[in-house]
Design an enzyme around this catalytic site. Structure first.
Site, short mmCIF file in Angstrom:
data_model
loop_
_atom_site.label_atom_id
_atom_site.label_comp_id
_atom_site.label_asym_id
_atom_site.label_seq_id
_atom_site.Cartn_x
_atom_site.Cartn_y
_atom_site.Cartn_z
N THR A 140 0.82 -1.21 0.00
CA THR A 140 0.00 0.00 0.00
C THR A 140 0.85 1.26 0.00
O THR A 140 1.98 1.26 0.53
CB THR A 140 -0.90 -0.01 1.25
N ASP A 141 0.29 2.33 -0.54
CA ASP A 141 1.00 3.62 -0.49
C ASP A 141 1.06 4.17 0.94
O ASP A 141 1.84 5.09 1.22
CB ASP A 141 0.35 4.64 -1.44
N GLU A 142 0.24 3.61 1.84
CA GLU A 142 0.20 4.13 3.22
C GLU A 142 1.52 3.93 3.96
O GLU A 142 1.75 4.56 4.98
CB GLU A 142 -0.94 3.48 4.01
N TYR A 165 -1.87 -0.46 11.00
CA TYR A 165 -2.02 -1.16 9.70
C TYR A 165 -0.83 -0.88 8.80
O TYR A 165 -0.16 -1.81 8.32
CB TYR A 165 -3.32 -0.73 9.00
N LYS A 169 2.24 -3.30 7.27
CA LYS A 169 2.49 -3.47 5.83
C LYS A 169 3.93 -3.04 5.51
O LYS A 169 4.60 -3.65 4.67
CB LYS A 169 1.48 -2.65 4.99
P1 NAD Z 1 -9.81 -7.34 2.31
O1 NAD Z 1 -9.83 -7.04 3.77
O2 NAD Z 1 -11.02 -7.06 1.50
O3 NAD Z 1 -9.43 -8.86 2.09
C1 NAD Z 1 -8.43 -9.51 2.82
C2 NAD Z 1 -8.61 -11.01 2.62
O4 NAD Z 1 -7.55 -11.67 3.33
C3 NAD Z 1 -9.92 -11.55 3.19
O5 NAD Z 1 -10.52 -12.43 2.27
C4 NAD Z 1 -9.50 -12.29 4.44
O6 NAD Z 1 -10.35 -13.40 4.76
C5 NAD Z 1 -8.11 -12.75 4.06
N1 NAD Z 1 -7.25 -12.99 5.22
C6 NAD Z 1 -7.09 -12.20 6.32
N2 NAD Z 1 -6.23 -12.78 7.17
C7 NAD Z 1 -5.81 -13.93 6.59
C8 NAD Z 1 -4.89 -14.94 6.95
N3 NAD Z 1 -4.24 -14.90 8.12
N4 NAD Z 1 -4.70 -15.97 6.11
C9 NAD Z 1 -5.37 -16.05 4.93
N5 NAD Z 1 -6.26 -15.13 4.55
C10 NAD Z 1 -6.47 -14.07 5.35
O7 NAD Z 1 -8.56 -6.54 1.74
P2 NAD Z 1 -8.33 -5.83 0.34
O8 NAD Z 1 -8.82 -4.45 0.41
O9 NAD Z 1 -8.81 -6.72 -0.74
O10 NAD Z 1 -6.74 -5.76 0.30
C11 NAD Z 1 -5.99 -6.86 -0.20
C12 NAD Z 1 -4.52 -6.52 -0.12
O11 NAD Z 1 -4.23 -5.35 -0.88
C13 NAD Z 1 -4.03 -6.22 1.30
O12 NAD Z 1 -2.75 -6.78 1.44
C14 NAD Z 1 -3.96 -4.71 1.37
O13 NAD Z 1 -2.98 -4.30 2.28
C15 NAD Z 1 -3.59 -4.39 -0.05
N6 NAD Z 1 -4.04 -3.07 -0.54
C16 NAD Z 1 -5.34 -2.70 -0.43
C17 NAD Z 1 -5.76 -1.48 -0.95
C18 NAD Z 1 -7.20 -1.04 -0.87
O14 NAD Z 1 -7.51 0.11 -1.22
N7 NAD Z 1 -8.14 -1.87 -0.46
C19 NAD Z 1 -4.83 -0.64 -1.58
C20 NAD Z 1 -3.49 -1.04 -1.65
C21 NAD Z 1 -3.11 -2.27 -1.15
O1 DAU Z 2 -4.13 3.86 0.33
C1 DAU Z 2 -4.34 2.48 0.27
C2 DAU Z 2 -5.15 2.05 1.47
O2 DAU Z 2 -6.47 2.52 1.24
C3 DAU Z 2 -5.15 0.53 1.69
O3 DAU Z 2 -3.86 0.12 2.01
C4 DAU Z 2 -6.10 0.15 2.82
O4 DAU Z 2 -6.18 -1.26 2.94
C5 DAU Z 2 -7.48 0.70 2.51
O5 DAU Z 2 -8.35 0.44 3.58
C6 DAU Z 2 -7.40 2.21 2.24
O6 DAU Z 2 -7.07 2.91 3.46
P1 DAU Z 2 -7.80 4.30 3.84
O7 DAU Z 2 -7.69 4.50 5.29
O8 DAU Z 2 -7.32 5.39 2.96
O9 DAU Z 2 -9.30 3.93 3.37
P2 DAU Z 2 -10.72 4.15 4.06
O10 DAU Z 2 -11.74 3.74 3.05
O11 DAU Z 2 -10.80 3.54 5.41
O12 DAU Z 2 -10.78 5.72 4.24
C7 DAU Z 2 -10.61 6.62 3.15
C8 DAU Z 2 -10.61 8.03 3.71
O13 DAU Z 2 -11.93 8.32 4.20
C9 DAU Z 2 -9.68 8.22 4.88
O14 DAU Z 2 -9.12 9.53 4.82
C10 DAU Z 2 -10.58 8.11 6.10
C11 DAU Z 2 -11.89 8.65 5.59
N1 DAU Z 2 -13.11 8.05 6.21
C12 DAU Z 2 -13.22 6.70 6.23
C13 DAU Z 2 -14.31 6.09 6.81
C14 DAU Z 2 -14.42 4.59 6.83
C15 DAU Z 2 -14.10 8.87 6.74
O15 DAU Z 2 -14.03 10.12 6.69
N2 DAU Z 2 -15.19 8.26 7.30
C16 DAU Z 2 -15.33 6.91 7.38
O16 DAU Z 2 -16.35 6.43 7.95
#
Ligand code: NAD
Ligand code: DAU
Length: 359
Positions: A140-142, A165, A169
Site C-alpha cells: 500500500t502507499d500508506e 495497519y 504493511k
Molecule cells: P480485504 O480485507 O477485502 O481482504 C483480505 C482477505 O484476506 C480476506 O478475504 C480475508 O479473509 C483474508 N485474510 C485475512 N487474514 C488472513 C490470513 N491470516 N490468512 C489467509 N487469509 C487471510 O482486503 P483488500 O482491500 O482486498 O486488500 C488486499 C490486499 O491489498 C491487502 O494486502 C492490502 O494491504 C492491499 N491493498 C489494499 C488497498 C485497498 O484500497 N483496499 C490498496 C493497496 C493495497
Molecule cells: O491507500 C491504500 C489504502 O487505502 C489501503 O492500504 C487500505 O487497505 C485501505 O483500507 C485504504 O485505506 P484508507 O484508510 O485510505 O481507506 P478508508 O476507506 O478507510 O478511508 C478513506 C478516507 O476516508 C480516509 O481519509 C478516512 C476517511 N473516512 C473513512 C471512513 C471509513 C471517513 O471520513 N469516514 C469513514 O467512515
C-alpha cells in the site's frame, strides 16, 4: 510463442482485491492453475468467488497464511511458481482497535510464506527471463505516511507509516526486500493507492457511504473531511499487478495510482449526488445526512502517487474514468443488496458500534 503454464497461489482471494485478481487471472491466463488460500475472516466471503466454480483450474483452500504446517503442505502438493500475497488485515480503523491481529497476519503470515518459498524453491536460477518463481507482495502507499500539498510519493520515498495497519504493511515490505537481498528470493512489491469497486467490504469509505446513504443513516466524515486520497478502480489494479508480475524487474518496487485525487468531503458529496439521482431523491437530500465526526487518530492528510516509473518502464497507466466507475460501483451495491445483508453480520455491527459509537 507458447504461454508459460504456471501454478499460482493467491492469498486473500476471497477478499475484495484478491477476488478480482483471481477472476482476472482465470480469464486472462487460462493455462494456469490457481489456488486461492483464504482464512475467511469477516472480510473474506465465498460469495465473492461464486463465479469461479466453473473453472476446473481453480481451487480453494480455507486456511491462514500464519499456519506454517498448512503452507508447507500446500507448497509440496502444488509446487507453486508464483505467489501473490494479498491476505491481510486491511482496515486502518480496525488496526487502531486491535493491532495484534494485524501483526499476526501482515507480518508473521507474510514471513511464513517467505520462509516456505525459500524452503521449496531452488534459488540459484532465479534470473531467468521466464521468472520460474516469483513472490509478489501486494502493498500500500500508506507505508510512506502523509504528504503535504503538491508532493507525490515515488519509489524512493522514505517509509513513514502512521497507523498500526501501515506499520505492519511496511514491516512486511522490509521483510520481502530482505529475502531478496539475503536469500536471492525473486520478489517484487507494488504499493497501490485506494481501490474501489464491487465486493469491497462496507467498512471502507465508498461502500460505507453508499450503504448508509441508501438506509438514510448519517454519513460519518472524519475530522474536517479535507484529507485526500487517490482512487483507482480495482480491476485496473489487477491489470497493473499482472503487468508487474510479467514485466517487472526482480527486487524492485512499483507504485500504482489512479490519478484521481479527491478530498474526502468532495467524494462523499459526489456519492450523495449520485444516490439522489439513482433513488430519485430531491437534490441535496442525501448530502444533508453528512455528519463530521471525531477524526481518525493519526489520520494521514494526503496520499498521491507519482506513477511515472510503471508508466515509463512497463507501459501501464490507468485509463478508466473515475465518475463512470463510481456510478457503476454504486449501481452494483444497489443491485446486490443480498450480498450486503450477508456481509453486514453481527461482527460488523459490533465494529460499527465500537468505531462510530452508534449503530
Ligand atoms: P480485504 O480485507 O477485502 O481482504 C483480505 C482477505 O484476506 C480476506 O478475504 C480475508 O479473509 C483474508 N485474510 C485475512 N487474514 C488472513 C490470513 N491470516 N490468512 C489467509 N487469509 C487471510 O482486503 P483488500 O482491500 O482486498 O486488500 C488486499 C490486499 O491489498 C491487502 O494486502 C492490502 O494491504 C492491499 N491493498 C489494499 C488497498 C485497498 O484500497 N483496499 C490498496 C493497496 C493495497
Ligand atoms: O491507500 C491504500 C489504502 O487505502 C489501503 O492500504 C487500505 O487497505 C485501505 O483500507 C485504504 O485505506 P484508507 O484508510 O485510505 O481507506 P478508508 O476507506 O478507510 O478511508 C478513506 C478516507 O476516508 C480516509 O481519509 C478516512 C476517511 N473516512 C473513512 C471512513 C471509513 C471517513 O471520513 N469516514 C469513514 O467512515
Amino acid at each position: 510463442m507458447a504461454r508459460e503454464k504456471r501454478t499460482i497461489l493467491i492469498t486473500g482471494g476471497a477478499g475484495f482485491i484478491g477476488s478480482h485478481l483471481v477472476r482476472h487471472w482465470l480469464r486472462n491466463h487460462p493455462q494456469d492453475i490457481v489456488l486461492n488460500l483464504d482464512a475467511l475472516t469477516y472480510a473474506g466471503n465465498l460469495a465473492n468467488t461464486e463465479d469461479f466454480k466453473g473453472y476446473v483450474n481453480y481451487h480453494f483452500v480455507q486456511g491462514s497464511i500464519t499456519d506454517e504446517h498448512l503452507i508447507n503442505q500446500l507448497f509440496e502438493r502444488y509446487q507453486f511458481n508464483w505467489v501473490f500475497n494479498l491476505a491481510a488485515e486491511s482496515h486502518v480503523d480496525r488496526s487502531i482497535h486491535d493491532p495484534l491481529s494485524f501483526v499476526q497476519t501482515n507480518v508473521l503470515g507474510t514471513t511464513v510464506l517467505l520462509q516456505a518459498c525459500v524452503r521449496h524453491w531452488s534459488l540459484s536460477d532465479q534470473n531467468t527471463p521466464s521468472k520460474k518463481h516469483l513472490f509478489y507482495q501486494i502493498s500500500t502507499d500508506e507505508v510512506y505516511g502523509s504528504l503535504s500539498a503538491g508532493a507525490y510519493f515515488t519509489e524512493a520515498s522514505n517509509y513513514a507509516p502512521n497507523s498500526p495497519y501501515s506499520a505492519t504493511k511496511a514491516a512486511a515490505d522490509h521483510l520481502v526486500r530482505s529475502y531478496y537481498n539475503t536469500y536471492n528470493l525473486p520478489v517484487v512489491i507494488s504499493n497501490c493507492s485506494n481501490n474501489f469497486g464491487p465486493f469491497q467490504f462496507p467498512e471502507k469509505l465508498i461502500p460505507l457511504m453508499v450503504l448508509n446513504a441508501v438506509e438514510e443513516k448519517k454519513l460519518p466524515v472524519y475530522g474536517d473531511g479535507r484529507q485526500m486520497r487517490d482512487w483507482l478502480f480495482v480491476t485496473e489494479h489487477c491489470q497493473a499487478i499482472d503487468v508487474i508480475a510479467h514485466k517487472g524487474k526482480l527486487g524492485e518496487t512499483y507504485l500504482v495510482g489512479g490519478k484521481n485525487e479527491y478530498h474526502n468531503i468532495d467524494l462523499v458529496n459526489l456519492i450523495a449526488e449520485i444516490i439522489d439521482e439513482k433513488l430519485e431523491r430531491k437534490k441535496g437530500t442525501t448530502a444533508a445526512l453528512i455528519e463530521f465526526v471525531r477524526d481518525r487518530p493519526g489520520h494521514d492528510l494526503r496520499y498521491a502517487i507519482d506513477a511515472s516509473k510503471i508508466e515509463r518502464e512497463l507501459g501501464f497507466s490507468p485509463s478508466q474514468n473515475f465518475e463512470v466507475k463510481l456510478k457503476e460501483t454504486v449501481d452494483w451495491y444497489l443491485a446486490n443488496s443480498q450480498w450486503t445483508k450477508d456481509v453486514i453480520s453481527g461482527e460488523y455491527r459490533r465494529f460499527y458500534q465500537l468505531n462510530y459509537g452508534t449503530n
